[in-house]
Structure formats: C-alpha cells, structure tokens
Write a protein that holds these residues in place. Sequence first.
Motif, PDB file in Angstrom:
ATOM      1  N   ASN A 188       0.858  -1.180   0.000  1.00 51.64           N
ATOM      2  CA  ASN A 188       0.000   0.000   0.000  1.00 51.64           C
ATOM      3  C   ASN A 188       0.895   1.230   0.000  1.00 51.64           C
ATOM      4  O   ASN A 188       1.773   1.355   0.845  1.00 51.64           O
ATOM      5  N   MET A 189       0.685   2.125  -0.955  1.00 48.78           N
ATOM      6  CA  MET A 189       1.481   3.354  -1.051  1.00 48.78           C
ATOM      7  C   MET A 189       0.615   4.599  -0.900  1.00 48.78           C
ATOM      8  O   MET A 189       0.952   5.658  -1.403  1.00 48.78           O
ATOM      9  N   GLY A 190      -0.501   4.477  -0.183  1.00 49.70           N
ATOM     10  CA  GLY A 190      -1.421   5.588  -0.045  1.00 49.70           C
ATOM     11  C   GLY A 190      -0.977   6.586   1.014  1.00 49.70           C
ATOM     12  O   GLY A 190      -1.123   6.335   2.217  1.00 49.70           O
ATOM     13  N   MET A 191      -0.423   7.703   0.589  1.00 48.37           N
ATOM     14  CA  MET A 191      -0.020   8.776   1.507  1.00 48.37           C
ATOM     15  C   MET A 191       0.148  10.066   0.719  1.00 48.37           C
ATOM     16  O   MET A 191       0.277  10.051  -0.510  1.00 48.37           O
ATOM     17  N   ASN A 192       0.143  11.184   1.432  1.00 49.56           N
ATOM     18  CA  ASN A 192       0.331  12.480   0.803  1.00 49.56           C
ATOM     19  C   ASN A 192       1.803  12.716   0.502  1.00 49.56           C
ATOM     20  O   ASN A 192       2.690  12.176   1.169  1.00 49.56           O
ATOM     21  N   GLY A 193       2.040  13.555  -0.497  1.00 51.93           N
ATOM     22  CA  GLY A 193       3.413  13.986  -0.765  1.00 51.93           C
ATOM     23  C   GLY A 193       4.188  13.099  -1.705  1.00 51.93           C
ATOM     24  O   GLY A 193       5.386  13.331  -1.924  1.00 51.93           O
ATOM     25  N   ILE A 194       3.552  12.066  -2.279  1.00 53.12           N
ATOM     26  CA  ILE A 194       4.227  11.203  -3.249  1.00 53.12           C
ATOM     27  C   ILE A 194       3.286  10.937  -4.411  1.00 53.12           C
ATOM     28  O   ILE A 194       2.075  11.146  -4.309  1.00 53.12           O
ATOM     29  N   ASP A 195       3.845  10.485  -5.510  1.00 51.51           N
ATOM     30  CA  ASP A 195       3.057  10.008  -6.644  1.00 51.51           C
ATOM     31  C   ASP A 195       2.719   8.550  -6.351  1.00 51.51           C
ATOM     32  O   ASP A 195       3.553   7.666  -6.514  1.00 51.51           O
ATOM     33  N   GLU A 196       1.489   8.288  -5.886  1.00 58.86           N
ATOM     34  CA  GLU A 196       1.137   6.944  -5.436  1.00 58.86           C
ATOM     35  C   GLU A 196       1.316   5.902  -6.528  1.00 58.86           C
ATOM     36  O   GLU A 196       1.831   4.804  -6.284  1.00 58.86           O
ATOM     37  N   LYS A 197       0.909   6.236  -7.750  1.00 61.51           N
ATOM     38  CA  LYS A 197       1.012   5.258  -8.833  1.00 61.51           C
ATOM     39  C   LYS A 197       2.471   4.892  -9.095  1.00 61.51           C
ATOM     40  O   LYS A 197       2.816   3.709  -9.154  1.00 61.51           O
ATOM     41  N   GLN A 198       3.338   5.881  -9.243  1.00 57.12           N
ATOM     42  CA  GLN A 198       4.736   5.594  -9.537  1.00 57.12           C
ATOM     43  C   GLN A 198       5.404   4.866  -8.379  1.00 57.12           C
ATOM     44  O   GLN A 198       6.185   3.938  -8.594  1.00 57.12           O
ATOM     45  N   MET A 199       5.072   5.274  -7.147  1.00 58.20           N
ATOM     46  CA  MET A 199       5.671   4.607  -5.998  1.00 58.20           C
ATOM     47  C   MET A 199       5.184   3.163  -5.890  1.00 58.20           C
ATOM     48  O   MET A 199       5.939   2.275  -5.497  1.00 58.20           O
ATOM     49  N   MET A 200       3.929   2.922  -6.258  1.00 58.06           N
ATOM     50  CA  MET A 200       3.416   1.559  -6.259  1.00 58.06           C
ATOM     51  C   MET A 200       4.179   0.707  -7.275  1.00 58.06           C
ATOM     52  O   MET A 200       4.602  -0.423  -6.979  1.00 58.06           O
ATOM     53  N   LEU A 201       4.373   1.240  -8.480  1.00 55.74           N
ATOM     54  CA  LEU A 201       5.095   0.498  -9.508  1.00 55.74           C
ATOM     55  C   LEU A 201       6.534   0.229  -9.073  1.00 55.74           C
ATOM     56  O   LEU A 201       7.034  -0.898  -9.202  1.00 55.74           O
ATOM     57  N   ASP A 202       7.192   1.256  -8.549  1.00 52.15           N
ATOM     58  CA  ASP A 202       8.580   1.092  -8.108  1.00 52.15           C
ATOM     59  C   ASP A 202       8.669   0.049  -6.997  1.00 52.15           C
ATOM     60  O   ASP A 202       9.611  -0.761  -6.960  1.00 52.15           O
TER      61      ASP A 202
ATOM     62  N   LEU B 214       1.922 -11.039  -4.037  1.00 50.13           N
ATOM     63  CA  LEU B 214       1.543  -9.733  -3.513  1.00 50.13           C
ATOM     64  C   LEU B 214       0.043  -9.525  -3.518  1.00 50.13           C
ATOM     65  O   LEU B 214      -0.680 -10.018  -4.386  1.00 50.13           O
ATOM     66  N   CYS B 215      -0.400  -8.746  -2.522  1.00 43.52           N
ATOM     67  CA  CYS B 215      -1.752  -8.242  -2.417  1.00 43.52           C
ATOM     68  C   CYS B 215      -1.672  -6.747  -2.718  1.00 43.52           C
ATOM     69  O   CYS B 215      -1.033  -6.002  -1.965  1.00 43.52           O
ATOM     70  N   ILE B 216      -2.259  -6.310  -3.811  1.00 44.20           N
ATOM     71  CA  ILE B 216      -2.168  -4.912  -4.236  1.00 44.20           C
ATOM     72  C   ILE B 216      -3.270  -4.123  -3.533  1.00 44.20           C
ATOM     73  O   ILE B 216      -4.453  -4.410  -3.709  1.00 44.20           O
ATOM     74  N   ASP B 217      -2.862  -3.114  -2.770  1.00 45.40           N
ATOM     75  CA  ASP B 217      -3.768  -2.419  -1.865  1.00 45.40           C
ATOM     76  C   ASP B 217      -3.876  -0.938  -2.241  1.00 45.40           C
ATOM     77  O   ASP B 217      -2.981  -0.144  -1.930  1.00 45.40           O
ATOM     78  N   THR B 218      -4.924  -0.576  -2.957  1.00 47.57           N
ATOM     79  CA  THR B 218      -5.174   0.816  -3.305  1.00 47.57           C
ATOM     80  C   THR B 218      -6.655   0.994  -3.602  1.00 47.57           C
ATOM     81  O   THR B 218      -7.312   0.062  -4.077  1.00 47.57           O
ATOM     82  N   SER B 219      -7.158   2.195  -3.332  1.00 50.34           N
ATOM     83  CA  SER B 219      -8.559   2.481  -3.621  1.00 50.34           C
ATOM     84  C   SER B 219      -8.738   3.142  -4.977  1.00 50.34           C
ATOM     85  O   SER B 219      -9.869   3.388  -5.405  1.00 50.34           O
ATOM     86  N   HIS B 220      -7.629   3.414  -5.671  1.00 53.63           N
ATOM     87  CA  HIS B 220      -7.687   4.101  -6.956  1.00 53.63           C
ATOM     88  C   HIS B 220      -7.637   3.094  -8.106  1.00 53.63           C
ATOM     89  O   HIS B 220      -6.698   2.293  -8.205  1.00 53.63           O
ATOM     90  N   VAL B 221      -8.608   3.154  -8.988  1.00 51.58           N
ATOM     91  CA  VAL B 221      -8.700   2.197 -10.093  1.00 51.58           C
ATOM     92  C   VAL B 221      -7.479   2.296 -11.004  1.00 51.58           C
ATOM     93  O   VAL B 221      -6.939   1.275 -11.439  1.00 51.58           O
ATOM     94  N   ASP B 222      -7.022   3.516 -11.295  1.00 50.91           N
ATOM     95  CA  ASP B 222      -5.886   3.666 -12.205  1.00 50.91           C
ATOM     96  C   ASP B 222      -4.604   3.119 -11.596  1.00 50.91           C
ATOM     97  O   ASP B 222      -3.777   2.515 -12.287  1.00 50.91           O
ATOM     98  N   VAL B 223      -4.426   3.291 -10.292  1.00 53.66           N
ATOM     99  CA  VAL B 223      -3.239   2.746  -9.620  1.00 53.66           C
ATOM    100  C   VAL B 223      -3.303   1.220  -9.626  1.00 53.66           C
ATOM    101  O   VAL B 223      -2.306   0.539  -9.864  1.00 53.66           O
ATOM    102  N   MET B 224      -4.498   0.687  -9.370  1.00 49.09           N
ATOM    103  CA  MET B 224      -4.661  -0.765  -9.356  1.00 49.09           C
ATOM    104  C   MET B 224      -4.322  -1.363 -10.725  1.00 49.09           C
ATOM    105  O   MET B 224      -3.604  -2.368 -10.817  1.00 49.09           O
ATOM    106  N   GLU B 225      -4.827  -0.738 -11.799  1.00 50.84           N
ATOM    107  CA  GLU B 225      -4.534  -1.298 -13.120  1.00 50.84           C
ATOM    108  C   GLU B 225      -3.048  -1.222 -13.445  1.00 50.84           C
ATOM    109  O   GLU B 225      -2.471  -2.169 -13.973  1.00 50.84           O
ATOM    110  N   ALA B 226      -2.422  -0.096 -13.128  1.00 51.18           N
ATOM    111  CA  ALA B 226      -0.992   0.039 -13.399  1.00 51.18           C
ATOM    112  C   ALA B 226      -0.196  -1.038 -12.659  1.00 51.18           C
ATOM    113  O   ALA B 226       0.752  -1.619 -13.203  1.00 51.18           O
ATOM    114  N   ALA B 227      -0.594  -1.331 -11.421  1.00 47.83           N
ATOM    115  CA  ALA B 227       0.108  -2.337 -10.625  1.00 47.83           C
ATOM    116  C   ALA B 227      -0.115  -3.740 -11.165  1.00 47.83           C
ATOM    117  O   ALA B 227       0.826  -4.531 -11.318  1.00 47.83           O
ATOM    118  N   LEU B 228      -1.381  -4.085 -11.454  1.00 43.99           N
ATOM    119  CA  LEU B 228      -1.681  -5.421 -11.975  1.00 43.99           C
ATOM    120  C   LEU B 228      -1.009  -5.655 -13.320  1.00 43.99           C
ATOM    121  O   LEU B 228      -0.612  -6.779 -13.645  1.00 43.99           O
TER     122      LEU B 228
END
Length: 815
Positions: free
Chosen positions: A364-378, A391-405
């Motif tokens: 889970n990379m959900g926090m302020n001050g970072i690019d959540e999608k890029q940090m999730m991918l990294d 892994l269990c991909i943990d995000t409430s954002h559909v776009d972040v989830m798709e990028a991770a999957l």
Amino acid sequence: MTRQEFRQLLEKRTVFIDGATGTELQKRGMPAGVCPEKWILENSWAIQEVQKAYYEAGSDIVLAPTFTGTRIKLAEYGLENDLVEINRKLVRLTREIAPAGKFVAADISMTGKQLYPIGDLMFEDLVDCYKEQVQAILSEGVDLFVVETMMSLQECRAAVLAIKESCDLPIIVSLTYNPDGKTLYGTSPETAIIVLQSMGVDCVGMNCNTGPDAMLELVNQMAPVANVPIMVKPNAGLPELENGKTVYKMTPVEFTDACEKLYEAGASLFGGCCGSTPDHIRELVLRLKDKKAHQIQDKPLRVVTSERMNTWIDLDGNFMVIGERINPTGKKKFQETLRNGSLSMVVDFAREQEERGASILDVNMGMNGIDEKQMMLDSIYEVTSAVDLPLCIDTSHVDVMEAALRIYPGRALINSISAEEEKMESMLKLAKKYGAMFITLPLSGAGLPKDINEKKQHIDTVLNKAAELGIRKEDAVIDVLVQTVGAEGTAALQCFETIEYCKYELGLPTVCGLSNISFGMPNRGFVNTTYLTIAVSKGLTMAIANPNQEMLMYCAAAADTLMNKPGALEKYAALPVVETKAAPAQAAGNAQAAPASSGGLTVSNACDGVGPVAECVIKGKKGQIVAEIQKLLDEGIEPQTIIEKHLIKGINVVGELYDKKKYFLPQLIAGANAMEIGMKHIEPLLASKDTEAKAKIVIATVEGDIHDIGKNLVALMLKNYGFEVIDLGKDVPAETIIDKAVEVNADIIGLSALMTTTMMRMDDVVKLAKEKGCNAQIIIGGACINETFKDEINADGYSEDAAECVKLVQRLMNI
C-alpha cells in the motif's frame, strides 16, 4: 477461428501443430548469421516446401515464420522500418499454401532484451513492441497466435496483453524449461499455467530445450491445475555432434513412443521443435489421431502467485498471514523515506515479513506527498525482485490498481473490491483482465453495514456482479469487516457469524484486518490474540497483520495445532522456544516467529555475520552499498581488503544460494549489479592501479546467435571477481574472436550459444584457435550446451551458469 471453435476442436480430438522450421530451412541452404525473415522472403520456395510437408504429414496448425519479427529483433539487421511489410509477406506465404480446413498461426517469441528491473526494457514498451507486430500480422490475417520458446513469464504476459488488446483470436503460450524444471527466471510449469490461463490464454505448454522424455514431469506438474489444454512441442531428442555437424538422432518412432506418455499425462496438442521433421509429425499423427480427446475440467483454483511461488488459499488449511508492514499509514520514518524517493524500507519490510512467516505481502502506497502510482510500480519492481512471496495490491484508486496489476509478474490478490457502485464494476473488470483474485469488502457507498444481514447483502452484490462478468466466486476472499469492540460490543460476534456464513454457506475463504478489533483498547495484544484464536476456530482463513508479532504467530500456530490441521503440529513444534516470563504485550514483535533453521545456507541466514557491505551484495541493495563501503573506508579499511573480505564474500554467498536454487536469475543479477557498483566506487582508490587482473578473458556469443542474456551475466560475474573481461558482444565470427584473443594475449576465451543451430560455431572457434596458434583455453556454455558437447569439440571447459563459470575459470587458472 474463434476461441470457442479452438476449444471445441481440442475437445473433439487430439490436435497437431508443425515441427521444426529452423533446422529444416538449414537443410535447404539457410546459412547461420543471416536475418531469417529476410532470407525466407528471398527464398520463399524453401519455407513453403517445409510448410506443405507439415500440412501433408497431418499438422492441423502451421506457424507462419514471424518468429523474430518484432522491431527490436529486426533492428539488429537494420530492417525495423520494414516490419509491417515483412510480417505481412511472411503470413501471406503460409496462407498461400494452407489447405482448406487447416489453420495458420502467427509465431511470436522473445526479443532478446531483458525487462526492467533486470534490464532496461520497460514492460509497457515491450507490450507496444509486440502490439506493433501483432497489428501488422492481423492486417494480413491469421487464425490464432502462438507465443513460443519463452523464458520469462513476464515476457509472456506482455505478449498476451498485446494480442488480447488487439483482437480476440485464440492464444497458445509455450515456455522453455531448464533441466531443473524451471524457466531461466525460476518459474515452474504449475505457476506458468495458473497465471496464463487466468489471463485468458487458451492453451499453455512447452517447447524446445529438451526431448519428449524430459517433458513428462513438466506435464505431470501442469495437468492437475490445467483449465486449458496442454501443448508439447519437444526437440527430437538432444543434439549430438557427428562429422562436425549437429544432429538429432531420435527417430520418429522413438519420438512418438515418448509423446504417447505425454498424451497419457494430459497433453492434448502435439508438435515438434528442433530436429523434428515431417516424418516425426507423420508418425505422431498416425499413432495419436484416434486417441480420445482429454476433457478439460474447469477447476476453480484458489491460488495467488509470484513469478516464482504459489500460495494456495485452503478453506481447511493452516491459518495464513498477509503481511501488512508495507503501508506508510502511521509510520513517520517510512513516510519520510518514501518522500525522499528511497525504497530501502520497502525491501527490508518485504524480506523481514517473508522470513517471519507471512504467506502474502500487502503493498500500500497511499499517503500524501508522493506520486502513489509511480511509488506503487517502483515498490512492486523492488519487492518482486527481492522476495518470492505473492503480492496483495492495496489501493482504492482504479488507475493505480490497473498500473500495478499490469506489471505484476504473477497472479495477484486485489485489496479490495466493495459494493460501492462507482468502483465495483471497474475493479472487477481489472480482476477479470489480469486474472487476479480479489478481497470482497462488504461496504457500500452508504458506509458501514448496519447489521449482519446488510453485510451479507453487500457480499452478494459483489459476487453477483462478478458472476455477470464471468468471474468465479472462488476467486473471491471475503473481508469480514472487523469493527472495534470498544465502540460496538457485538463487533466480534458479528465477525464470527460472517466467517461461518462465508465458509459453510458460501464456501469462501475469509480475511480480516486484525488490529481493528482492539482499537482504543488497553492491552491490545491480549484482545487481538484472543479474537484471533476464536476466529481461527470459526474458520477464519487469514488476516492482514504484522508477522513480527510473536504472540499472534504462536497463538495462530497453536490454534491450528489444536484443530488438528494438516502439518500444524510439526509447524508449531519447529517454532523457536521463547521466554514465558515476558508479558505478552512486551514480547510481541521481539522474536522471530519463523521456524528455526535446520542447518545449511538458506536465504534467511545468508547474511548472518557477513557485515553490511556483503549483505548489500547478497540482498542486491544497489542504493546502499556505496554508503556502507564508504563507512569502512572512513574507518581506515584498505580498499583491497574491502574487495576480498566483503564484496567477494557477498558474491560468493549469492553464488551458493543460486547453486542451491534458493536464488534465481533476478536475485543473481541484483547481487552482481550491487557488487559492480561497489567495485566502481573502490577501483579509483586502489594504490597506483598496481593490482593486476587475475586473467584476461575474451567472451562472445558465437556467429549467428543473437542471444546474450547469459553471456552478459557471465561477463559481469567474472569482472566482479577481478578478471579482465573483453566482451565482443553477440553474433561474433570465429576469426574476430581469435584475432582479439591473440591481440590481448587472452588466457581464456568464453563462448556462448543459445540455439542448437549455432552451437557448431563453437567448434569453428576451437579449430581456428589451433590453426592460428592461439593458446587461450576455451570454455563454453549456453542452454543447448552440455559436458558431452565440450568433449566432442575438444573445448577446455563447460559451465551451466554464471556462478559455475567463475569456479571453472578459477580452476583453470589455479586460483
């Protein structure tokens, strides 16, 4: 041909694909080192003669010769701008001679470039590369696609996405396996078929690298988890050297005898690879055509995977922990490191939780001050390189989830999908497209459910929508939605009822966020563990929790033991003995809950006593190794001592873990790269540069062969051990190799070949060395090479991988 028609064909009878193309074209004059596509177009009679022979022999499917028709491969011959024309013409040649009722398949394979983070090719760039070829092929028209001779599951995924995002034709994917039964990247046949069929691939199998006998065990691994037909396309035995030529001596009858055993094991689609001929296919068809078709059972598979590991979710199995620590919520230090762009704590948390007994890792990379999608991918790139756990991909954002999957090289678990209308369908479509399992959260847009009945309604809403989209309910894990007992006295009772409802009425596994139950309570450890033991007795499958919590892990193991679950007693007995005087709240998190080592080197104990620099090499910590080396330098440790006592020690451990199959290619390369960074920092400090290299080694992939993954790794490892390596690259003529060896007075020449069609170029180098009086010892390696071939061409040494090559060179140089 539609996907349904393809499936019906395989349910009706055994199906046959073609045999070898490369070795047959060589018989007709195709020389080594040329661009195959260009030569075929200039000699179209040759490919059509081969293909007609296969159709006449009984092949239902023949591959158009588009095997290496990607932009990346064609660029090696300066033909990348002709990609569309080349692929269309190659397909057209095959279609021209295809009889009525027979099929033409597009052939797609590896690009030869390594994906990030091992190489520099990004996943989406590879998808685009394949998509460009796919669309060129589609403009001419084929019946299906075959993605074959693949070594990387992630490259398979890229090709599959490129095809599925371009059309709805049937897809066959075939990987090649090493003698240890895994791909170069450590993927088993079981993992490969689980991941690929979950993405909608229509047939999965194996080809090349071995004869049919060695494929039997691989098919036996695939069959129990196969929901799609299995393809086998073996070589006609192993290559042998005869009168200076590579030959395959397995006769059509011997070949078919072995393939009959593959049929009995569960294979449904048969063909041949290197060395097989129309005669081999003819005998196959004659013997197997009347065999009863295998009826493929569409089995629900409750399993998530990484590229190298499967985690089965068993309703009646032992309780499992989804490690929760890769989550910045409430972790100020972790948040600070993420804002600074550092992923060191992500990797540390991943390794730590794996060692402490987690079965899956939540990211889970959900926090302020970072690019959540890029940090999730990294983070996914780092974690999947460092540990084997799914892994269990943990995000409430559909776009972040798709990028991770999209980039995740396995079958992930989605955390989570609620009954909230705005996101539910979008998230479920992602689960369908990428083949993921998912956690169902019984919430709606209106908030928390008022009672157990509303909770059940939300569960049914998600499961019903999933069914509409063609997703099995068995792909779901139900979150029992733990609320704090301090605010709602019946919170635990409602969870226990939900667990029993899911297990006994729905037949589904359950998960919970464990610590929620005790929020705001004193002595939370007692509440958590008591809740856990009762929940386990009710049937709770797993919890999202911190596996460092000793009390939690021990109580869960004890609960499993008391319930007499399979293997639970042995697991509990293997846990380390701990002091019982310490208060549970104090003890939590202080001791390791993983079983004690039974002796010998393991990933868990590999870093014991080696020091931080060696640990950076062992764990591939590229971002930290320079700082750790500098600490030693500041303490007055000599640079040469750091090399010998720290860096070499670390890379030796990496090699040993690789030998023991605890590490695979990603970890081996990560360690080698970390050491290379360390060496570059130290080299300028070596006194007067008077430290001589241990030996000079000229290394190359032989003429006609454009594969260099293994060769590059060997070169890197040898450099790390202090050898001077002159890397001539790939597709290098024998004369160039020998001339360079003579010029630099090389001690050793290292030769690599991946293909059986180019391995004889090694013999050319050995003979030319003798003619020119080159005294360098010659060592060889590659997927198609073995000790026998070394003896046949009178080479001086053979190694099966990079780690062994270092030892070989040390032996030859008496080091």
